[in-house]
Design an enzyme around this catalytic site. Structure first.
Site, PDB file in Angstrom:
ATOM      1  N   ARG A 106       0.817  -1.214   0.000  1.00  0.00           N
ATOM      2  CA  ARG A 106       0.000   0.000   0.000  1.00  0.00           C
ATOM      3  C   ARG A 106       0.851   1.264   0.000  1.00  0.00           C
ATOM      4  NH1 ARG A 106      -3.266   2.728   4.148  1.00  0.00           N
ATOM      5  NH2 ARG A 106      -5.158   3.566   3.177  1.00  0.00           N
TER       6      ARG A 106
ATOM      7  N   HIS B 212       0.387   4.192  -2.652  1.00  0.00           N
ATOM      8  CA  HIS B 212       0.061   5.559  -2.238  1.00  0.00           C
ATOM      9  C   HIS B 212       1.178   6.539  -2.571  1.00  0.00           C
ATOM     10  CE1 HIS B 212      -3.654   5.156   0.527  1.00  0.00           C
ATOM     11  NE2 HIS B 212      -3.638   4.178  -0.371  1.00  0.00           N
TER      12      HIS B 212
ATOM     13  N   GLU C  92       2.374  13.995   3.040  1.00  0.00           N
ATOM     14  CA  GLU C  92       1.342  13.059   2.583  1.00  0.00           C
ATOM     15  C   GLU C  92       0.927  12.077   3.677  1.00  0.00           C
ATOM     16  OE1 GLU C  92       2.765  11.336  -1.127  1.00  0.00           O
ATOM     17  OE2 GLU C  92       3.490  13.326  -1.718  1.00  0.00           O
TER      18      GLU C  92
ATOM     19  N   ASN D  56      -4.231   8.648   4.329  1.00  0.00           N
ATOM     20  CA  ASN D  56      -3.063   8.040   4.969  1.00  0.00           C
ATOM     21  C   ASN D  56      -3.043   8.151   6.489  1.00  0.00           C
ATOM     22  OD1 ASN D  56      -1.832   7.220   2.542  1.00  0.00           O
ATOM     23  ND2 ASN D  56      -0.952   9.244   2.208  1.00  0.00           N
TER      24      ASN D  56
ATOM     25  N   HIS E 257      -6.153  -6.374  -2.155  1.00  0.00           N
ATOM     26  CA  HIS E 257      -6.964  -6.522  -0.941  1.00  0.00           C
ATOM     27  C   HIS E 257      -7.215  -7.982  -0.589  1.00  0.00           C
ATOM     28  CE1 HIS E 257      -8.703  -2.161  -1.236  1.00  0.00           C
ATOM     29  NE2 HIS E 257      -7.438  -2.202  -0.863  1.00  0.00           N
TER      30      HIS E 257
END
Length: 326
Positions: A63, A67, A86, A92, A191
């Site tokens: 992830r 991201h 970020e 996040n 996922h």
């Protein structure tokens, strides 16, 4: 004729020089073959240690790479500290994790190859190893990225896909960074491992879209289980598995769940439940063809890892992943 011959020779030299510069600016699988020949082994060892300590870390490292790349390209900007970073963007904050593992990898790499390997490349390799060590397929990671100098919190809030968004919105966000519908569905398959906080799906449990009832596209026993886990009075920080009944194995079970209305996030279930026939067909295909899913996932990760990388003299090689060099 003599002047023309000299000119042609000089022109050929310039062309070759330009080709050399261009080739050096592209990502390659052997970028560190001479400057840090043991890089892949170092990263693999550290990722293995992290996953052994906490299985969930595999999903977290994948992830982080995702991201990072979606916000101004794969430049490790997601790792930068600072209130305007970020890390503290809505997608996040209290969610992105694994920063300490990246720091540990960077320390191990620096001990053998000081000032050579970027944090952005470490993220790309760690994501690949996380998939492989969880039962997925490997791929040859393209390398040669450099680290960015600034983070973009506003960009993270705007560009990262949300679990509350519909399929068309997510498809558009992928298209904005050069990824297509196959990439949307394949990368959503990440996922198949990991956990999600109640805050990312509890809108589906009690009063979905103002209906006063749960989301009708969620299987009823799953609704009951999750209502008990995530009551209305809860703070939203409890977690549950993204891939029900197949928690830690990187396989195609996630897509089988979608066929049975057992997708956890609204954005997951929408891949099958929406009117988008393309995403629906891909979910059905991946649910029965694990090999195709794993191959498409690897190819999509390679594409994603090639979003606007900094190369050549752009950016820098950070000494610490959380701060730019002084």
């Amino acid at each position: 004729m003599k002047r023309s011959s000299c000119y042609n020779g000089y022109s050929l030299f310039l062309t070759m020089l330009m080709l050399c510069v261009v080739s050096r600016s592209q990502l390659t699988t052997d970028f560190y073959s001479t400057t840090c020949p043991n890089l892949l082994q170092i990263v693999r060892r550290e990722v293995q240690k992290a996953i052994k300590f906490e299985t969930r870390m595999a999903a977290s490292l994948i992830r982080l790479h995702f991201h990072d790349c979606f916000v101004d390209g794969c430049d490790a900007s997601v790792l930068l500290d600072g209130n305007d970073g970020e890390k503290f963007a809505l997608p996040n904050i209290n969610s992105a994790r694994g920063f300490e593992v990246v720091d540990a990898i960077k320390t191990a790499v620096e001990s053998q190859c000081s000032g050579v390997v970027s944090c952005a490349d470490i993220l790309a390799i760690a994501a690949r190893d996380s998939v492989l060590l969880s039962g997925g397929k490997s791929w040859r990671v393209l390398l040669g990225r450099r680290d960015g100098l600034v983070a973009n919190q506003t960009g993270a809030n705007a560009k990262l896909p949300s679990p509350f968004e519909d399929v068309d919105t997510i498809i558009n966000k992928f298209a904005a960074v050069g990824l297509n519908i196959i990439d949307v569905v394949a990368l959503s398959g990440a996922h198949t491992i990991g956990l999600a906080r109640c805050a990312t799906f509890n809108n589906r449990l009690f009063n979905f879209s103002g209906t006063g009832a749960p989301d009708s596209t969620m299987e009823s026993s799953m609704v009951s289980d999750l209502q008990n886990l995530c009551p209305l009075t809860d703070d939203g920080n409890k977690t549950t598995v993204l891939d029900r009944n197949s928690t830690d194995l990187f396989d195609n079970h996630y897509f089988q769940n979608l066929l049975n209305n057992k997708g956890l996030l609204s954005s997951d279930q929408e891949l099958f439940s929406s009117t988008n026939l393309t995403t629906k067909a891909l979910v059905q295909t991946y649910s029965t063809n694990q090999n195709l899913f794993l191959n498409d996932f690897a190819n999509s990760m390679i594409k994603m890892g090639n979003i606007s990388p900094l190369t050549g003299s752009s950016g820098e090689i950070r000494k610490k992943c959380s701060v730019v060099n002084s």
